[in-house]
Design a protein around this motif. Structure first.
Motif, PDB file in Angstrom:
ATOM      1  N   SER A   1       0.821  -1.222   0.000  1.00  0.00           N
ATOM      2  CA  SER A   1       0.000   0.000   0.000  1.00  0.00           C
ATOM      3  C   SER A   1       0.847   1.261   0.000  1.00  0.00           C
ATOM      4  O   SER A   1       0.420   2.303  -0.475  1.00  0.00           O
ATOM      5  CB  SER A   1      -0.880   0.058   1.252  1.00  0.00           C
ATOM      6  N   THR A   2       2.016   1.165   0.596  1.00  0.00           N
ATOM      7  CA  THR A   2       2.850   2.348   0.766  1.00  0.00           C
ATOM      8  C   THR A   2       3.793   2.554  -0.417  1.00  0.00           C
ATOM      9  O   THR A   2       4.172   3.682  -0.729  1.00  0.00           O
ATOM     10  CB  THR A   2       3.658   2.228   2.084  1.00  0.00           C
ATOM     11  N   CYS A   3       4.154   1.467  -1.070  1.00  0.00           N
ATOM     12  CA  CYS A   3       5.166   1.565  -2.134  1.00  0.00           C
ATOM     13  C   CYS A   3       4.592   1.551  -3.545  1.00  0.00           C
ATOM     14  O   CYS A   3       5.186   2.136  -4.455  1.00  0.00           O
ATOM     15  CB  CYS A   3       6.170   0.424  -1.997  1.00  0.00           C
TER      16      CYS A   3
ATOM     17  N   GLU B   1      21.649   0.417  -3.415  1.00  0.00           N
ATOM     18  CA  GLU B   1      20.686   1.395  -2.923  1.00  0.00           C
ATOM     19  C   GLU B   1      19.379   1.417  -3.703  1.00  0.00           C
ATOM     20  O   GLU B   1      18.359   1.899  -3.218  1.00  0.00           O
ATOM     21  CB  GLU B   1      21.338   2.789  -2.931  1.00  0.00           C
TER      22      GLU B   1
ATOM     23  N   LEU C   1      15.125  -2.092  -2.296  1.00  0.00           N
ATOM     24  CA  LEU C   1      14.587  -1.993  -0.938  1.00  0.00           C
ATOM     25  C   LEU C   1      14.238  -3.392  -0.460  1.00  0.00           C
ATOM     26  O   LEU C   1      13.595  -4.157  -1.182  1.00  0.00           O
ATOM     27  CB  LEU C   1      13.323  -1.124  -0.937  1.00  0.00           C
TER      28      LEU C   1
ATOM     29  N   ASN D   1      17.750  -0.795   3.731  1.00  0.00           N
ATOM     30  CA  ASN D   1      18.353  -0.231   2.517  1.00  0.00           C
ATOM     31  C   ASN D   1      19.719   0.354   2.890  1.00  0.00           C
ATOM     32  O   ASN D   1      19.999   0.588   4.060  1.00  0.00           O
ATOM     33  CB  ASN D   1      17.422   0.867   1.946  1.00  0.00           C
TER      34      ASN D   1
ATOM     35  N   LEU E   1      16.362   7.212   3.149  1.00  0.00           N
ATOM     36  CA  LEU E   1      15.292   6.488   2.457  1.00  0.00           C
ATOM     37  C   LEU E   1      14.451   5.688   3.441  1.00  0.00           C
ATOM     38  O   LEU E   1      13.219   5.655   3.358  1.00  0.00           O
ATOM     39  CB  LEU E   1      15.891   5.513   1.434  1.00  0.00           C
TER      40      LEU E   1
ATOM     41  N   ASP F   1      12.227   8.051   5.558  1.00  0.00           N
ATOM     42  CA  ASP F   1      11.071   8.538   4.794  1.00  0.00           C
ATOM     43  C   ASP F   1      10.017   7.439   4.635  1.00  0.00           C
ATOM     44  O   ASP F   1       8.827   7.659   4.836  1.00  0.00           O
ATOM     45  CB  ASP F   1      11.508   9.008   3.394  1.00  0.00           C
ATOM     46  N   LEU F   2      10.488   6.278   4.266  1.00  0.00           N
ATOM     47  CA  LEU F   2       9.572   5.164   4.057  1.00  0.00           C
ATOM     48  C   LEU F   2       8.858   4.805   5.358  1.00  0.00           C
ATOM     49  O   LEU F   2       7.653   4.531   5.376  1.00  0.00           O
ATOM     50  CB  LEU F   2      10.350   3.957   3.525  1.00  0.00           C
TER      51      LEU F   2
ATOM     52  N   LEU G   1       8.114   6.703   7.876  1.00  0.00           N
ATOM     53  CA  LEU G   1       7.063   7.681   8.160  1.00  0.00           C
ATOM     54  C   LEU G   1       5.791   7.342   7.385  1.00  0.00           C
ATOM     55  O   LEU G   1       4.687   7.347   7.935  1.00  0.00           O
ATOM     56  CB  LEU G   1       7.550   9.091   7.797  1.00  0.00           C
ATOM     57  N   GLU G   2       5.960   7.029   6.115  1.00  0.00           N
ATOM     58  CA  GLU G   2       4.781   6.737   5.292  1.00  0.00           C
ATOM     59  C   GLU G   2       4.121   5.418   5.707  1.00  0.00           C
ATOM     60  O   GLU G   2       2.897   5.303   5.700  1.00  0.00           O
ATOM     61  CB  GLU G   2       5.160   6.709   3.805  1.00  0.00           C
TER      62      GLU G   2
ATOM     63  N   THR H   1       4.096   4.278   8.712  1.00  0.00           N
ATOM     64  CA  THR H   1       3.432   4.578   9.980  1.00  0.00           C
ATOM     65  C   THR H   1       2.096   5.267   9.740  1.00  0.00           C
ATOM     66  O   THR H   1       1.079   4.927  10.356  1.00  0.00           O
ATOM     67  CB  THR H   1       4.338   5.473  10.856  1.00  0.00           C
ATOM     68  N   LYS H   2       2.096   6.222   8.825  1.00  0.00           N
ATOM     69  CA  LYS H   2       0.838   6.920   8.527  1.00  0.00           C
ATOM     70  C   LYS H   2      -0.175   5.952   7.920  1.00  0.00           C
ATOM     71  O   LYS H   2      -1.368   6.013   8.223  1.00  0.00           O
ATOM     72  CB  LYS H   2       1.089   8.102   7.581  1.00  0.00           C
ATOM     73  N   HIS H   3       0.316   5.061   7.076  1.00  0.00           N
ATOM     74  CA  HIS H   3      -0.626   4.118   6.479  1.00  0.00           C
ATOM     75  C   HIS H   3      -1.196   3.163   7.533  1.00  0.00           C
ATOM     76  O   HIS H   3      -2.385   2.843   7.515  1.00  0.00           O
ATOM     77  CB  HIS H   3       0.006   3.344   5.325  1.00  0.00           C
TER      78      HIS H   3
END
Lengths: 415, 415
Positions: free
Chosen positions: A117-119, A244, A247, A272, A277, A280-281, A283-284, A286-288
């Motif tokens: 869902s996040t990626c 890099e 993921l 990674n 990276l 950032d990932l 955070l997203e 967590t929000k999801h």
């Protein structure tokens, strides 16, 4: 379709494990437990047919404070002590060098769905093995993803060539791909890749990552039922070499590890070369998580943390080992008998399941005839899965004879 | 952004309840529990500052068999006994005539996110009240939805006109809309709509449904803390009048009802005049659940079923009622003192929260100054929420005086 969004297709839910339980129960009521071979289920049963709940786990759970069961998680990401425990548990003695973070999820399913869902965007592609857990397909379709398969086996080895070609094809077209490897103890075959195979997979990914972003989801739901769970983590060091543009998402589930399927606890460990990276990932993710299930069960997190802490670990590992050994005996017994009747099997190294090679053309009829003889197994792509976890040694010994008999009587062949 | 999909925006997670806990803990360590006013939390504490776990609930949970905690749910949709119990619990004595089905979810969040994921496409619009639980916004953004607000209040009444105008505007444009009403005991104000207001809302929806599909999500997370939980369900009969172009989703949570926040159990009850529509939607909800969290905690479902069964119900209702009464006393005490200082409040009928009217321009500074004086409250749109659930009567009495003092000392006004 009214009220439904564009993902709706009204195809029935193909969930044989849950659906077949009713048929199994009817057969048991009619013919008795002894006469029914229930190889559909994915949970562990002991030799007397009792559902296994590890004592070393539930003694701890039952002694948690009520407040530990009642409270919201300390953080959306999960209780910090749980996140520490999970990282320690997954990586163990591995000298893991990638930047990484763990997030608590609702089961192993949650770890996979959260990362997808996040990626991934609608129209992106998810690549899965040709033989796989059914739910991967549903996860893809419910996210509007294209689904592609790599051939899992080349004879009795991991099919490196197919893995490479399918990933490459998607990357050339889309510049981004997510691919699932369910290892060790792949569901449904019980196959575990060799270190050499993993090395090659990582070489392939690094090579292909020049073409675009690769998200490797390693589903390790069964890792703690490998013969030597510690040794089975060795391949994780190889991930240090991922470059890099790749993921890594390790999807972990407490369901089998703790015999705690119903507590709905898992974790996703993302890794990674680049810390930014990962931040950032994270955070997203967590929000999801917050917007999907808010937070995960506090009590289950406390349980895992305690079971895997030094005071309780040895006791737990010892009890779990008895079931690893038991599963090995069941697998050994079943395979030996299959040899007698030339029943063809996919490569198997241990764990909950083993799979008979059956062509898709023959599968429906064979599955049906077996059912009529009180043998309940699970249809998979080009195969029929046998849940060793639910069959005692006696039944594992008898089953190949009975399967052979049904095939003979109905003049059927596997291929 | 690398590896992330198009929904990613890297805005920080605005989750004050979870985030402020750390600041509160620091203050408690420094100044002692007695001197700190923690009105941020959303869980129930008794007069001695202890986290409440209802005995009538946890006595049952602790006596479930280990296998009842360990097992996967009987069905993806939820255990059938749980689904029966949930329908009986929500609808109770209501003569509910719409075709309906219930599905088990991970908490109340899961009930809302599941229905949004199944019904809305990216670009569709979700309408929420101007004062609301923060997570609605995140649910909208994580689904790529447009977000619109209706003004919750017109003086001290539900703002029927704003509700109508905002829904109409979206329907004219999109032919489809989802709208959330969080009632009874709205979070953050503690307001409950009158029967008359609900009647009007349903008239408006029926009227507007000629323009397109309306999905009404009624979030009832706090319904079991109304003064008379049975009577508070009367408005549900009014839904019988909804016409076929309106879908009702009742989002239920066991978190507060059972003081079982951390067990992560909820349900979505979907209802419409047309049984076929409900069946189709139910299938899609089930598939989405399977692909997101697979299934929900077995033990928690068994717990709810047992607590609400005739053998245990009376005992449970009696214990819960003591906390409903306690919350009423706290609210009464707080409101009385606020009157003395002309502290302006949004209309409040009971429950966990009450909200001070504070303009958004003044909010940040007032919130900051209160924090500096060990008063921790939650910023909301045009207001500051006070969690009565976490403050004893003594503190409810003292708080308005202290708030007034902080405002006087800093020469601040609420508007």
């Amino acid at each position: 379709m009214k009220f439904l969004n564009k993902l709706a297709d009204l195809t029935p839910l193909q969930d044989e494990v849950f659906n077949m339980q009713q048929e199994v129960n009817q057969a048991i009521n009619k013919f008795g437990k002894e006469s029914v071979y229930n190889g559909t289920i994915g949970t562990l049963f002991d030799e007397d047919g009792n559902f296994v709940t590890l004592k070393s786990v539930y003694e701890i759970y039952d002694n948690l404070l009520d407040s530990q069961k009642a409270k919201y998680a300390a953080l959306i990401e999960g209780n910090p002590t749980y996140l520490d425990a999970i990282k320690k548990w997954i990586l163990n003695e591995v000298d893991f060098k990638l930047a990484n973070k763990a997030i608590a999820t609702i089961g192993g399913t949650g770890a996979i769905s959260l990362s997808v869902s996040t990626c991934l965007d609608k129209g992106d592609t998810l690549i899965i093995p040709s033989l796989s857990w059914n739910n991967y397909k549903l996860i893809a379709s419910r996210h509007g993803l294209e689904l592609k398969n790599y051939q899992l086996f080349d004879n009795d080895n991991f099919n490196l060539n197919s893995f490479k070609e399918v990933c490459k094809e998607v990357l050339v077209k889309n510049k981004k791909v997510a691919v699932i490897i369910n290892d060790p103890l792949h569901n449904p075959t019980g196959y575990s890749m060799s270190l050499e195979e993993w090395k090659e997979v990582i070489n392939i990914i690094n090579d292909l990552s020049k073409l675009g972003e690769i998200i490797l989801i390693n589903d390790i739901a069964y890792i703690d039922y490998t013969k030597k769970p510690l040794k089975s983590r060795e391949y994780l060091t190889l991930f240090n070499n991922l470059n890099e543009n790749a993921l890594l998402v390790i999807a972990f589930s407490c369901s089998k590890t703790l015999t705690a399927y119903g507590l709905r606890l898992g974790a996703a460990l993302i890794a990674n070369q680049n810390q930014k990276l990962i931040d950032d990932l994270y955070l997203e993710l967590t929000k999801h998580a917050r917007s999907t299930w808010s937070n995960v069960p506090f009590g289950a997190m406390e349980l895992f943390t305690k079971v895997t802490s030094s005071d309780y670990l040895e006791n737990y590992l010892k009890e779990k080992q008895t079931f690893i050994d038991l599963l090995e005996k069941r697998g050994h017994t079943f395979k030996k008998e299959c040899k007698n009747y030339l029943i063809p099997l996919y490569p198997h190294t241990g764990g909950f399941f083993i799979t008979i090679k059956v062509s898709n053309e023959k599968k429906e009829l064979i599955h049906q005839k077996l059912k009529e003889n009180n043998i309940f197994l699970l249809k998979v792509n080009d195969g029929i899965r046998v849940g060793l976890c639910g069959l005692n040694i006696k039944k594992c010994k008898e089953l190949p004879t009975l399967i052979n008999k049904v095939l003979q009587e109905n003049n059927l062949k596997f291929e």
